[in-house]
Design a protein around this motif. Sequence first.
Motif, PDB file in Angstrom:
ATOM      1  N   ARG A  86       0.857  -1.186   0.000  1.00 44.05           N
ATOM      2  CA  ARG A  86       0.000   0.000   0.000  1.00 44.05           C
ATOM      3  C   ARG A  86       0.890   1.231   0.000  1.00 44.05           C
ATOM      4  O   ARG A  86       1.674   1.447   0.931  1.00 44.05           O
ATOM      5  N   SER A 142       1.337   5.370  -0.021  1.00 45.04           N
ATOM      6  CA  SER A 142       0.670   6.551   0.508  1.00 45.04           C
ATOM      7  C   SER A 142       1.308   7.795  -0.075  1.00 45.04           C
ATOM      8  O   SER A 142       2.499   7.813  -0.389  1.00 45.04           O
ATOM      9  N   ARG A 153      -8.754   8.006  -1.063  1.00 44.08           N
ATOM     10  CA  ARG A 153      -8.196   9.221  -0.474  1.00 44.08           C
ATOM     11  C   ARG A 153      -8.901   9.552   0.815  1.00 44.08           C
ATOM     12  O   ARG A 153     -10.058   9.185   1.032  1.00 44.08           O
ATOM     13  N   THR A 184      -4.401  12.779   2.169  1.00 53.63           N
ATOM     14  CA  THR A 184      -3.604  11.623   1.812  1.00 53.63           C
ATOM     15  C   THR A 184      -4.324  10.790   0.769  1.00 53.63           C
ATOM     16  O   THR A 184      -5.539  10.609   0.854  1.00 53.63           O
ATOM     17  N   TYR A 236      -4.097   6.947  -1.193  1.00 57.74           N
ATOM     18  CA  TYR A 236      -3.518   5.619  -1.039  1.00 57.74           C
ATOM     19  C   TYR A 236      -3.634   4.848  -2.349  1.00 57.74           C
ATOM     20  O   TYR A 236      -4.562   5.049  -3.125  1.00 57.74           O
ATOM     21  N   GLN A 291      -3.563   0.833  -3.002  1.00 58.43           N
ATOM     22  CA  GLN A 291      -3.441  -0.556  -2.562  1.00 58.43           C
ATOM     23  C   GLN A 291      -3.178  -1.408  -3.794  1.00 58.43           C
ATOM     24  O   GLN A 291      -3.975  -1.423  -4.724  1.00 58.43           O
TER      25      GLN A 291
END
Length: 125
Positions: free
Chosen positions: A18, A20, A71, A77, A79, A81
């Motif tokens: 994942r 970020s 998000r 932030t 992300y 995955q």
Amino acid sequence: VQLQASGGGSVQAGGSLRLSCVASGRTFRDWDMGWFRQAPGKEREFVAAIRWSGGTTVYGDSVKGRCVISRANVKTTVYLQMNSLNPDDTAVYYCATTSRTVYSSLHLASSYDYWGQGTLVTVSS
């Protein structure tokens, strides 16, 4: 405006990671966010993008069905995955943001105004 990407690393084929990306320097609630990647000797490739509202996402063909972008606007932030990774996913992954594009252009690197420094993902077979 600064974008800080993290979460890269080395993983075996079939594994997950994942990523970020933390944004700072302004309010990003109305900015679209995207992920791109660049493997050695190859052009930068679109991975995924998410609209400012978080309700619309788009994926590159090479990762569709294996990746999910999300998000958290409160945390500014985004992300990524990534599942079922394979050696072809090895690349430096970059996050980027823009306030001036339309949905149909989210896959274009030229649509983005600001870029993070990248985080390296290495997938071994």
